[in-house]
Design a protein around this motif. Structure first.
Motif, mmCIF file in Angstrom:
data_model
loop_
_atom_site.group_PDB
_atom_site.id
_atom_site.type_symbol
_atom_site.label_atom_id
_atom_site.label_comp_id
_atom_site.label_asym_id
_atom_site.label_seq_id
_atom_site.Cartn_x
_atom_site.Cartn_y
_atom_site.Cartn_z
ATOM 1 N N LEU A 246 99.191 38.666 37.846
ATOM 2 C CA LEU A 246 99.419 39.167 36.491
ATOM 3 C C LEU A 246 98.352 40.166 36.059
ATOM 4 O O LEU A 246 98.515 40.839 35.031
ATOM 5 N N THR B 89 102.822 43.227 30.138
ATOM 6 C CA THR B 89 103.276 41.894 29.747
ATOM 7 C C THR B 89 103.708 41.886 28.290
ATOM 8 O O THR B 89 103.055 42.472 27.431
ATOM 9 N N PRO C 255 96.195 40.376 31.882
ATOM 10 C CA PRO C 255 97.473 41.073 31.751
ATOM 11 C C PRO C 255 97.357 42.189 30.713
ATOM 12 O O PRO C 255 96.574 42.102 29.766
#
Length: 325
Positions: free
Chosen positions: A183, A188, A211
């Protein structure tokens, strides 16, 4: 005036409605002398006659003073009946319960709690309010579902450890569990950075995973729609998405609108979890049978949901599909 008793007012009301002392006595199950004693005591308390007694079979007539006493007395009798009914409902487990909740709890846990509670106590009143993530206060509520501690003198029970999962478009991540490191730097879509969301993001940051948040929304359906649109991944707790359709089994669990595209759900490894707790004012569960029963039902529902949690022993929980709509 403190010597006026409810039974005296009830006797007076019965006489006014029946017209005679004897018929009021029959209706109330008293002797006629007891009815006369009640009226005499009432007249002594208010300082004057409340009935004119013509004698014989003729009906009594209420005096102007009696009219005032009867008007307010009926109000007191009505409140006394409501009080008695409320006490009996309370003892029977009915009455009213005020519950504060989070969005994902309202979607997942609360419907089952409300359904079972209403089945057991059809006469109970349930009032729900959805709390903002920043409003971690129980206030006048009987119960509060929340994903963390609150700064009040409450009792609580841990209902569920709710794992965070990664939601992505097909092929965006390898099949199976997703490493948290995957991630880092990825676009995101996320919830607002409050309460447990901020704790989850801090846990990722402590592990060196950052993220790139490109959009925040409190609406689960909005987040999933943005993932479908290709804006980015999403990291959401299991409770927020567990009811969505799984394409492999065809069950209908969800309601999200979006493009004609399924979404894959991956376990996050290591798996951060949020704690779903139920809070209530200290001692309240002992005073309120309805609150105590609600707590017990919530615990039952949470145990059942815990049995559906994704795990390494449950392959369907590691890479399933959100609905194709």
């Amino acid at each position: 005036m403190t010597e006026i008793y409810l039974r005296q007012l009830a006797t007076m009301a019965a006489i006014a409605e029946e017209g005679t002392f004897s018929r009021a006595a029959n209706r109330l199950g008293y002797t006629q002398s007891s009815v006369s004693q009640h009226v005499a005591a009432l007249e002594k308390a208010v300082g004057g006659p409340v009935f004119e007694r013509p004698g014989g079979p003729r009906p009594v007539r209420i005096t102007p003073l009696g009219a005032v006493v009867l008007e307010h007395g009926r109000g007191l009798l009505s409140k006394a009946e409501a009080l008695e009914d409320a006490v009996e409902r309370f003892k029977a487990g009915d009455g009213r319960v005020d519950i504060g909740t989070l969005q994902s709890v309202a979607n997942a846990i609360l419907p089952a709690v409300v359904h079972r509670l209403k089945e057991e106590h059809p006469g109970c009143e349930i009032r729900l309010s959805e709390k903002d993530q920043e409003e971690a206060s129980i206030g006048e509520l009987d119960l509060l579902f929340f994903d963390g501690p609150i700064d009040e003198d409450t009792e609580q029970v841990l209902l569920l450890e709710d794992p965070y999962l990664v939601v992505a478009r097909p092929g965006e991540l390898p099949p199976g569990p997703a490493r948290a490191t995957s991630l880092d730097g990825r676009a995101t879509v996320a919830w607002p950075a409050t309460c447990d969301q901020s704790r989850m993001e801090q846990a990722l940051a402590d592990a060196g995973v950052l993220p790139r948040i490109v959009f925040r929304s409190a609406g689960n359906e909005t987040i999933l729609s943005m993932v479908r649109a290709g804006l980015g991944l999403a990291v959401l707790p299991w409770l927020a998405i567990h009811h969505v359709v799984c394409r492999t089994c065809g069950d209908i669990h969800g309601y999200y609108a979006g493009a004609d595209l399924p979404l894959q759900v991956h376990e996050l490894v290591p798996a951060p979890k949020r704690e779903i707790r139920l809070h209530w004012p200290r001692g309240h569960a002992e005073r309120s049978p309805l609150t105590a029963r609600t707590i017990a039902i919530a615990a039952e529902v949470a145990r059942e949901l815990a049995g559906q949690l994704p795990s390494s022993d449950n392959p369907r929980g590691t890479a399933s599909h959100l609905p194709e709509r």
